[in-house]
Structure formats: structure tokens, C-alpha cells
Scaffold this active site. Structure first.
Site: not given
Ligand code: XMP
Length: 512
Positions: A170, A168, A226, A222, A81-82, A368, A224, A54
Site C-alpha cells: 500500500e 507493504h 470540506d 468554515s 505484514c502482521y 480528503k 475550507g 500492526g
């Protein structure tokens, strides 16, 4: 119930990445507010907790904290980290203020190649981004890794299963980060990895069946990926009880209506209803130039069309839509307050308060890339699964200024040429979105010795992982040249083409 990893969010832009990496390992993960109480957290029975990084400093007053009881729950904790600094501060470590921070690539020397670093020995490359660091270990901890600048780059208390890493794991710039995360999940926290897309499909189907009973569901398509995945999932759960509604709002790309009809009748058969509502949308948008007002009008008109269709179908209790996990977490901030509304994405923030439908949002826990995997497992065609995202308000937010039939026609023609040419470029598969925007200015030009005073089209092409940050794509000049020549020569009313070279942030992907 799945094994759960809880990520406490301290406002890092990487909190979502942590969750994605954990899920990629086959373990379900949720991002929770950092001020969750130990009691609430333990009622969710997490297998482990990860404290994200953060932007705050634990050495400054008012920094986001955590319920210290969480560290006594007998659940493994990994602070990143934080998160590491906070953990150290709460259990008696000593910290120092960024005399010599590290930002970017670094190499750590591993002191203890067991536990968190099992299978990793010697030196590995990692990504650092910190000012503060832990200076003295809390009781019971030992140093697991170091760098020249940071003598405690990783620490652990193997008995209490509390770990901290200053780097990090990740991000992709820590190439072996996933192995570290796997060690934490499987060896330290004892996860078995019970999260998979096929399991998700089975569970969602039974949830949808239980919730819906014999009622009718309408699902807004739509075009798309999703909403298509939502429709395919609900179709598998309740078949004909769902009607997928594709609204032709007059703000779609050239050829879009025919393409959607073809896909959902020939390649993936659904109970499909295509509604021609072009006049209603264009009427509602008359004279409106403010982007937020446009978005709200378009959102309301969609809902009215859905009400009309529900009546025509003899009533519908449920409206299904493709809200994703980032849509939900983007609306929470690390400090617990509401984050600023950048745009009213109408499937999240723009629904009327007195909506007459109950909502079904089966993807609201997914990212996604997971939605794309799900789409493939549900048998949706690749042409649909790999489609570029397209905003709900369509070309309405790509026509700056007033939306009218003439502007829509100009933009559709220009956009068609962008698509045709950019798809020939080798790097096309790495483009997240590419499109044309009609600007609300006119410029002077000269065509065949005649002065022209006509429209300007901007081209936008961006790369992105999830739409939350994006970079403009360095499309080769030859491709841009072909797009420009074709638009200016073939689209009446345009005499100038420009290329958008801004990233998100500070710009957004869409212009409105
Ligand atoms: P921005 O412009 O906020 O867009 O950087 C991020 C991503 O979201 C898409 N977008 C929308 N999608 N309804 C949607 O379903 C909306 O109202 C909407 N507005 C933007 C945009 O195309 C990009 O992929």
C-alpha cells in the site's frame, strides 16, 4: 449496495493507506475493528478482507487477534505484514521471532507470477518493516515470493484464496504495489469496481432528500474545502431548503469574509448567510489561556450562533458539517478502547451532548483527496477546492495565551505577509498548510537606535497527505528572509520572527 472490501485494523499507521489504495481502484473499502465477529462481517457481505499490519507481535501474549471463522467464510483474505503472520499462526504456520528483521527498501524474487503477482515477473522493489516472519508454510500454501532474509515474503493458498505478503504493497515505496492490490481485488476477489464519485453524488443526494423531507437544514461554512463540499452537495439535493451560515467569529484571516462572500455569490451561488458574531466570540474568550478551554468555548459559541440563526430562519431540524473519515477512525483505537484526546476538533468531539439539531455528515466515509475530487465534480472553483485547511477555532488556536482584538489584528497582518510571500515559492503547491502563530512571549530588539520589547511571530509550513502526520517544509532561506523582513518592518508590535522546524508527530500542526 456497493461491493465492500473490509480492512481489519491492527493498529498500523498504514491501515488508512490500504483503504485509500483500494478506493483508488474504484472499490469501496471500510476499516473495521479487528475483533469483529465472522457473523457480523459476513452480514456486510464483503467481497474480500484485508488484514492490516500492526505494531504488535503474534508471538507475544495479548496480541490483537481475529475470529478464526473469518478465514473459513469462503471470502478471499489478504494479510499484510502482521496480518500475514496472524493468518499463518491461526492456520498452522510456524513463525520466528525477529532474528534479522527488514526495515526499508528490499527486493523480492517472485516465484509464482500468477494470482497475486500476475503481470509482475522476476524481481521487484518493495517496502518491508517487520521483525517477525513466517518460517514454515501452513498446509495448502505455497511460496509466492522471497528475499534473501525472508524466504516466505509472500504466500498463498490458491484454492482457499488466502494470501499473505510480508511487505507493504500500500505504500508508495512499493512502486508496483497497486498492481498487486488490483490483482487481489479484481482477479482473486472478482470485484467489478463499482465505486465512483459521480455514483457517490447521486446516492448522497437521494439519501439527503429522503432523510430531510421538507425540513430546513443549516450548514456551517468554515471557508475550507470540506464544509464547502457539504454545502454544495446539500444545495444540489435540496436547494433553498438549506442555508449556509458563515460565521465571522473575528478569528478569521485578513480578507477572509469578503473572499467567502465573493466565492459563494459570484463563483458558486448558494443560499448564504454571513453572521457577524465577532463580539460574542471575543467576549467569551476574555481571560482564557488554556488551549482546550479555548476550543470548547469557541465550539459552544458556534453552536449558540447556529441556534440563533435557526430561530431567525423559523427553525431548522438539521445541522450539516464536513466530518471526514479520518476524523471518525482517529477516534477508535486498534484495541477497541477510546484513543487519547489530543485536541477537541470541535466538529467531532466538541459538540454538546444535548445538541438540538440532527446531524448530517455526508462526507464521513471520505478521505480528503476524495473530497477534493467530489468538490470538482460538484463544480466548486479550483481556488476553493485547493484551499489549505483552516481549523474551525481559527486564529484562536494560533494566538497562544489570551485572544483579544489587538492580538488578532497583529496575527492577521503577520499571516497576510506569510501568505503573500510563500505563494511566490515554486514548492507552494506541495504545502499542506502555511501560517503565522503569535507567541505569548516578548523579546528585546533594537529599531532605529531605540530599544523595543515586542511580540514574536512563529512561521509554520508543513507538507502532509491527510493532516495526521506532517513534515516541516524546507522553505528556501530567501523566502523566509522576505517574510521576516516584511513582518518586522510592516507589522507594528513584532520585532522577531522564528521558523518552526518540528514534524508531526511528535508536534502537532497547530500550536494549540
Ligand atoms: P493538528 O494540529 O491536530 O491538526 O495536527 C491536524 C489538522 O486539523 C486541523 N485542525 C482542525 N480542523 N477543527 C477543524 O476543522 C479543529 O478544531 C481543528 N484543529 C486542528 C489543522 O489545521 C490541521 O490541518
Amino acid at each position: 449496495m456497493h461491493e465492500l472490501i473490509a480492512v481489519l485494523d491492527y493498529g498500523s499507521q498504514y491501515a488508512q493507506l490500504i483503504a485509500r489504495r483500494v478506493r483508488e481502484c474504484g472499490v469501496y473499502c471500510e476499516i473495521l475493528p479487528h475483533d469483529i465477529t465472522a457473523e457480523e462481517l459476513s452480514s456486510r457481505q464483503p467481497k474480500a478482507v484485508i488484514l492490516s499490519g500492526g505494531p504488535a507481535s503474534v508471538l507475544k501474549k495479548g496480541h490483537p487477534g481475529m475470529d478464526p471463522e473469518i478465514l473459513r467464510l469462503d471470502v478471499p483474505v489478504l494479510g499484510i505484514c502482521y496480518g500475514m503472520q496472524l493468518m499463518a499462526q491461526l492456520i498452522g504456520g510456524d513463525l520466528e521471532r525477529g532474528r534479522s528483521g527488514e526495515y526499508g527498501p528490499a527486493t523480492i524474487e517472485i516465484d509464482d507470477a500468477g494470482s497475486l503477482f500476475a503481470g509482475l515477473e522476476g524481481r521487484i522493489n518493495v517496502w518491508m518493516s517487520h521483525g517477525d516472519q513466517v518460517l514454515a508454510l501452513p498446509d495448502g500454501f505455497s511460496v509466492l515470493a522471497r528475499t534473501g532474509v525472508c524466504p516466505i515474503a509472500a504466500m498463498g493458498d490458491l484454492d482457499r484464496k488466502l494470501f499473505g505478503v510480508q511487505f507493504h504493497p500500500e505504500v508508495v515505496h512499493t512502486p508496483r504495489g497497486k498492481e498487486i492490490i488490483k490483482n487481489f481485488l479484481f482477479t482473486i476477489a472478482g470485484c467489478s469496481g463499482d465505486w465512483s464519485m459521480s455514483g457517490f453524488i447521486e446516492e448522497s443526494i437521494s439519501e439527503i432528500r429522503d432523510r430531510v423531507g421538507s425540513a430546513r437544514v443549516i450548514c456551517g461554512l468554515s471557508g475550507g474545502v470540506d464544509s464547502a463540499v457539504v454545502a454544495a452537495l446539500i444545495n444540489r439535493a435540496i436547494g433553498e431548503q438549506m442555508t449556509a451560515i458563515f460565521v465571522d467569529n473575528g478569528l478569521l484571516r485578513a480578507g477572509e469574509v469578503e473572499e467567502i462572500r465573493r466565492i459563494f455569490t459570484e463563483e458558486y451561488a448558494l443560499n448564504l448567510d454571513v453572521v457577524d458574531a465577532r463580539d460574542a466570540f471575543l467576549d467569551d474568550l476574555k481571560g482564557i489561556t488554556d488551549p482546550e478551554q479555548k476550543r470548547k468555548k469557541i465550539g459552544n459559541t458556534f453552536i449558540n450562533v447556529f441556534y440563533g440563526e435557526a430561530r431567525r430562519l423559523g427553525g431548522a431540524d438539521f445541522l450539516a458539517q464536513g466530518t471526514l473519515y479520518p476524523d471518525i477512525i482517529e477516534s477508535r483505537s486498534a484495541k477497541g478502547g477510546p484513543s487519547a484526546t489530543i485536541k477537541s476538533h470541535h466538529n467531532v468531539g466538541g459538540l454538546p451532548k444535548d445538541l438540538k439539531f440532527k446531524l448530517i455528515e455526508p462526507l464521513k466515509e471520505l478521505f480528503k483527496d476524495e473530497v477534493r475530487i467530489l468538490g470538482r465534480e460538484l463544480g466548486l472553483p479550483e481556488s476553493l477546492v485547493n484551499r489549505q485547511p483552516f481549523p474551525g477555532p481559527g486564529l484562536g488556536v494560533r494566538i497562544l495565551g489570551e485572544v483579544n482584538a489587538q492580538n488578532v489584528a497583529i496575527l492577521q497582518e503577520a499571516d497576510k505577509r506569510v501568505q503573500e510571500e510563500i505563494q511566490k515559492f515554486d514548492g507552494y503547491k506541495d504545502i499542506w498548510q502555511s501560517f503565522a502563530v503569535l507567541l505569548p512571549v516578548k523579546s528585546v530588539g533594537v529599531m532605529g537606535d531605540e530599544r523595543t520589547y515586542a511580540n514574536v511571530i512563529a512561521i509554520r509550513a508543513v507538507s502532509s497527505l491527510d493532516g495526521m502526520t506532517a513534515d516541516w517544509v524546507k522553505v528556501p532561506y530567501e523566502v523566509l528572509a522576505r517574510i521576516s523582513t516584511r513582518i518586522i518592518n510592516e507589522v507594528k508590535g513584532v520585532n522577531r520572527v522564528v521558523y518552526d522546524i518540528s514534524s508531526k508527530p511528535p508536534s502537532t500542526i497547530e500550536w494549540e
